[in-house]
Structures are given as C-alpha cells and as structure tokens.
Design a protein around this motif. Structure first.
Motif, PDB file in Angstrom:
ATOM      1  N   LYS A   1      10.776  60.007 106.839  1.00 45.45           N
ATOM      2  CA  LYS A   1      10.030  59.379 105.740  1.00 45.45           C
ATOM      3  C   LYS A   1       8.611  59.037 106.176  1.00 45.45           C
ATOM      4  O   LYS A   1       7.667  59.142 105.399  1.00 45.45           O
ATOM      5  CB  LYS A   1      10.756  58.116 105.271  1.00 45.45           C
ATOM      6  N   LYS A   2       8.485  58.641 107.425  1.00 43.80           N
ATOM      7  CA  LYS A   2       7.165  58.297 107.963  1.00 43.80           C
ATOM      8  C   LYS A   2       6.281  59.557 107.992  1.00 43.80           C
ATOM      9  O   LYS A   2       5.109  59.516 107.664  1.00 43.80           O
ATOM     10  CB  LYS A   2       7.348  57.756 109.386  1.00 43.80           C
ATOM     11  N   LYS A   3       6.894  60.671 108.377  1.00 42.26           N
ATOM     12  CA  LYS A   3       6.133  61.924 108.482  1.00 42.26           C
ATOM     13  C   LYS A   3       5.712  62.459 107.118  1.00 42.26           C
ATOM     14  O   LYS A   3       4.597  62.930 106.941  1.00 42.26           O
ATOM     15  CB  LYS A   3       6.972  62.993 109.202  1.00 42.26           C
ATOM     16  N   LEU A   4       6.644  62.429 106.149  1.00 43.27           N
ATOM     17  CA  LEU A   4       6.343  63.046 104.847  1.00 43.27           C
ATOM     18  C   LEU A   4       5.839  62.035 103.810  1.00 43.27           C
ATOM     19  O   LEU A   4       5.356  62.432 102.750  1.00 43.27           O
ATOM     20  CB  LEU A   4       7.574  63.795 104.324  1.00 43.27           C
ATOM     21  N   GLY A   5       5.940  60.761 104.141  1.00 45.00           N
ATOM     22  CA  GLY A   5       5.499  59.705 103.214  1.00 45.00           C
ATOM     23  C   GLY A   5       4.096  59.908 102.657  1.00 45.00           C
ATOM     24  O   GLY A   5       3.879  59.781 101.442  1.00 45.00           O
ATOM     25  N   PRO A   6       3.121  60.256 103.514  1.00 44.23           N
ATOM     26  CA  PRO A   6       1.747  60.414 103.014  1.00 44.23           C
ATOM     27  C   PRO A   6       1.589  61.550 101.997  1.00 44.23           C
ATOM     28  O   PRO A   6       0.558  61.642 101.344  1.00 44.23           O
ATOM     29  CB  PRO A   6       0.946  60.740 104.277  1.00 44.23           C
ATOM     30  N   TYR A   7       2.580  62.405 101.889  1.00 43.22           N
ATOM     31  CA  TYR A   7       2.436  63.585 101.014  1.00 43.22           C
ATOM     32  C   TYR A   7       3.246  63.478  99.729  1.00 43.22           C
ATOM     33  O   TYR A   7       3.496  64.479  99.050  1.00 43.22           O
ATOM     34  CB  TYR A   7       2.818  64.850 101.796  1.00 43.22           C
ATOM     35  N   LYS A   8       3.642  62.275  99.391  1.00 48.17           N
ATOM     36  CA  LYS A   8       4.393  62.064  98.136  1.00 48.17           C
ATOM     37  C   LYS A   8       3.576  62.578  96.964  1.00 48.17           C
ATOM     38  O   LYS A   8       2.363  62.391  96.915  1.00 48.17           O
ATOM     39  CB  LYS A   8       4.657  60.565  97.937  1.00 48.17           C
ATOM     40  N   GLY A   9       4.241  63.228  96.035  1.00 40.02           N
ATOM     41  CA  GLY A   9       3.552  63.729  94.848  1.00 40.02           C
ATOM     42  C   GLY A   9       2.972  65.129  95.033  1.00 40.02           C
ATOM     43  O   GLY A   9       2.425  65.708  94.098  1.00 40.02           O
ATOM     44  N   THR A  10       3.105  65.700  96.255  1.00 37.63           N
ATOM     45  CA  THR A  10       2.621  67.061  96.510  1.00 37.63           C
ATOM     46  C   THR A  10       3.328  68.044  95.567  1.00 37.63           C
ATOM     47  O   THR A  10       4.548  67.995  95.413  1.00 37.63           O
ATOM     48  CB  THR A  10       2.918  67.481  97.976  1.00 37.63           C
TER      49      THR A  10
END
Ligand SMILES: [Zn+2]
Length: 298
Positions: free
Chosen positions: A183-192
């Motif tokens: 979640k930490k790794k992909l969290g910044p890309y939410k909504g991609t």
C-alpha cells in the motif's frame, strides 16, 4: 506390520497417519499458499503452471494420474477451471474428490466475488457469469482463502491441527506486513487510469485504487481486434490512461499498438505465481506485480 497397516488403510481408502496429505491444486497461487499452510505435512502440486492461462488447460493423462492419487483437490471455482477440471474429476473416479466431498475444496466459497453478471449478460456468452474468479490478486480475500484451506487440511489430517493453525497465523501476519508495504508503494498512484487485457487484475486494481477504463479483449475471453484497439485509442486519450497492464502469457502486440498511439505505456506482468523466475511464492509474485506497477508509474 507397517505394510499390513498400510494395506488396511489403503483398502478403506484412508491415508495412513504417517503419510503427508497429497494435495493437487488447479493453480500455482493455491499451490504456494497450501504449501505455506501445510508445511512439511503436505505434498502439493499444481495442474496449471504460472505461465499458462488457467482458463485453457489441456486435460492431460498425467494430470488425471495426479488427481486420482490426491487426498485433496483445491480449485478456484467460479468457472475458472470449467473447461477442464470436471473432465479430470470424472476421469479420476475417486468418490472422495467429487464436488461436495471433503476431498474437493473450491476456495471461491470463502469470498464474495466482484462482477457477478446479470442473466442478460450471461446469454451473451460472458466467460465469468458467476463473478470474477481472479480474486487471488486481492490480498484481503486471500486471508479468507487461507483460512478455508487451513481448516480443510485440519479436517483431513486432525493430528496436525496445531501446526496448521500456527502456520496460518504466521501466514496472516506476514501477509498483513506485506499489505502495509504494498500500500505504501502504490498509495501515491491511487486513481491512475489503466487498461487491462483480460479481467485478471481487477481485484488488485480495485484494492489499490486504480481505475480500469477498458480492456484489450472486446469481451472477456475474446481476442483483441483491430477495430476494438482503435476504439481504445480514443478512450486512452480522453481518459489519460497511463498504463496498459498485460498478463505476460498474452500476445503483447495489441497493447504495444495501443501504447504507440497514445501517451500510455505497456507493462507485462506475471498473472500467477510461477509466471516468471522471481515469482516462486505468493509473496514473491505479489511483490513482482506491485514493483512492476510502481516502477512503470515513477
Ligand atoms: Zn478470466
């Protein structure tokens, strides 16, 4: 004495107490999780390899032999294996492996699936009318699957219940830790915005907050057509699609064509455990998937 006992057990179709449970799984994801949960007390083999599309497996005689010798058969369900597993079960002629018996476990029983189709959609030949069977890419649902498998191992081999239970606790703890990391790794890309090939990663996309706006398949199970790719070019441009995520066993050309005509990038990722050299266990595979997505979004 041992031989005599073994014969007695064999005659009654029981597994002798000192033998490992022989488990056959339909996919490598299930194999990996069952191996972690059963540890040294299970011998697990998978029918489909991670590099194969599990919808389309040829029911080979060697699979029939493996199934007929199994104490437990574990399948995904939701018709993922409907093209080949019923043939193997029928051919194995083992009453204990028949659907509904203790030797047959369908793990979709543990979860609520996404994308259950209406009666109208079903008549149009959708491949997954009962819901999307690709839920092993959803770590949250995997907790439930692991609990179900562990319970069944204990039912079939009660003498090792404590060990199975301890392994389940350890598995859940490790999964929870990994989830935090993923979640930490992909969290910044939410909504991609992404486009998939088949609906293999829908659970994963939903879990990590990605938005799937289309598929290279015009309909689930139908190969991409030039006309469909053309319509996706517009979708990708309008929606500002970043990634085209393709299961590595599919033809990369349609996704490549789409990427070249839009500002998106194609990423090929293993669809199952064993799908590439790094994805030997469930955790390895999910790490690969998460890392590949992150790497291509940076
Ligand atoms: Zn599918």
């Amino acid at each position: 004495m041992l031989t005599k006992l073994f014969l007695t057990f064999s005659l009654f179709g029981l597994t002798p107490l000192w033998a490992n449970l022989r488990v056959v799984t339909t996919t490598e994801d299930l194999r990996s999780i069952t191996q972690i949960l059963g540890g040294e007390w299970v011998d697990v083999t998978s029918i489909a390899k991670g590099t194969q599309d599990p919808h389309f497996i040829e029911a080979k005689p060697s699979y029939l032999v493996a199934v007929s010798r199994a104490d437990l058969l574990i399948a995904i369900g939701l018709e993922l294996e409907s093209g080949w597993l019923p043939l193997l079960i029928r051919g194995a002629r083992q009453p204990k492996l028949m659907p509904g018996e203790t030797g047959c476990l369908t793990v979709s029983e543990a979860i609520t699936p996404l994308e259950i189709r209406s009666q109208a959609d079903r008549s149009q030949g959708d491949v997954h009318p009962l819901g999307n069977p690709h839920f092993m890419a959803d770590p949250e649902r995997v907790f439930l699957v692991a609990e179900l498998i562990s319970k069944r191992l204990s039912q079939l081999d009660p003498s090792h219940t404590q060990i199975f239970s301890k392994n389940l606790t350890a598995f859940k703890k490790q999964l929870q830790e990994k989830i935090t990391l993923w979640k930490k790794k992909l969290g910044p890309y939410k909504g991609t915005k992404v486009i998939g090939y088949h609906m293999t990663f829908n659970y994963l996309f939903k879990y990590f907050g990605f938005d799937v706006v289309g598929f290279l398949e015009p309909k689930p199970g139908i190969q991409p057509t030039a006309q469909h790719i053309l319509s996706l070019v517009d979708t990708a441009k309008v929606q500002k699609v970043k990634l085209i995520v393709v299961e590595s066993f599919f033809d990369p050309k349609p996704g490549q064509t789409l990427a070249e005509r839009t500002k998106s990038k194609q990423v090929l990722i293993p669809a199952y455990v064993g799908g590439d050299e790094y994805s030997k266990t469930y955790f390895d595979w999910m790490n690969t998937v998460v890392n590949e997505l992150e790497k291509n979004l940076k």
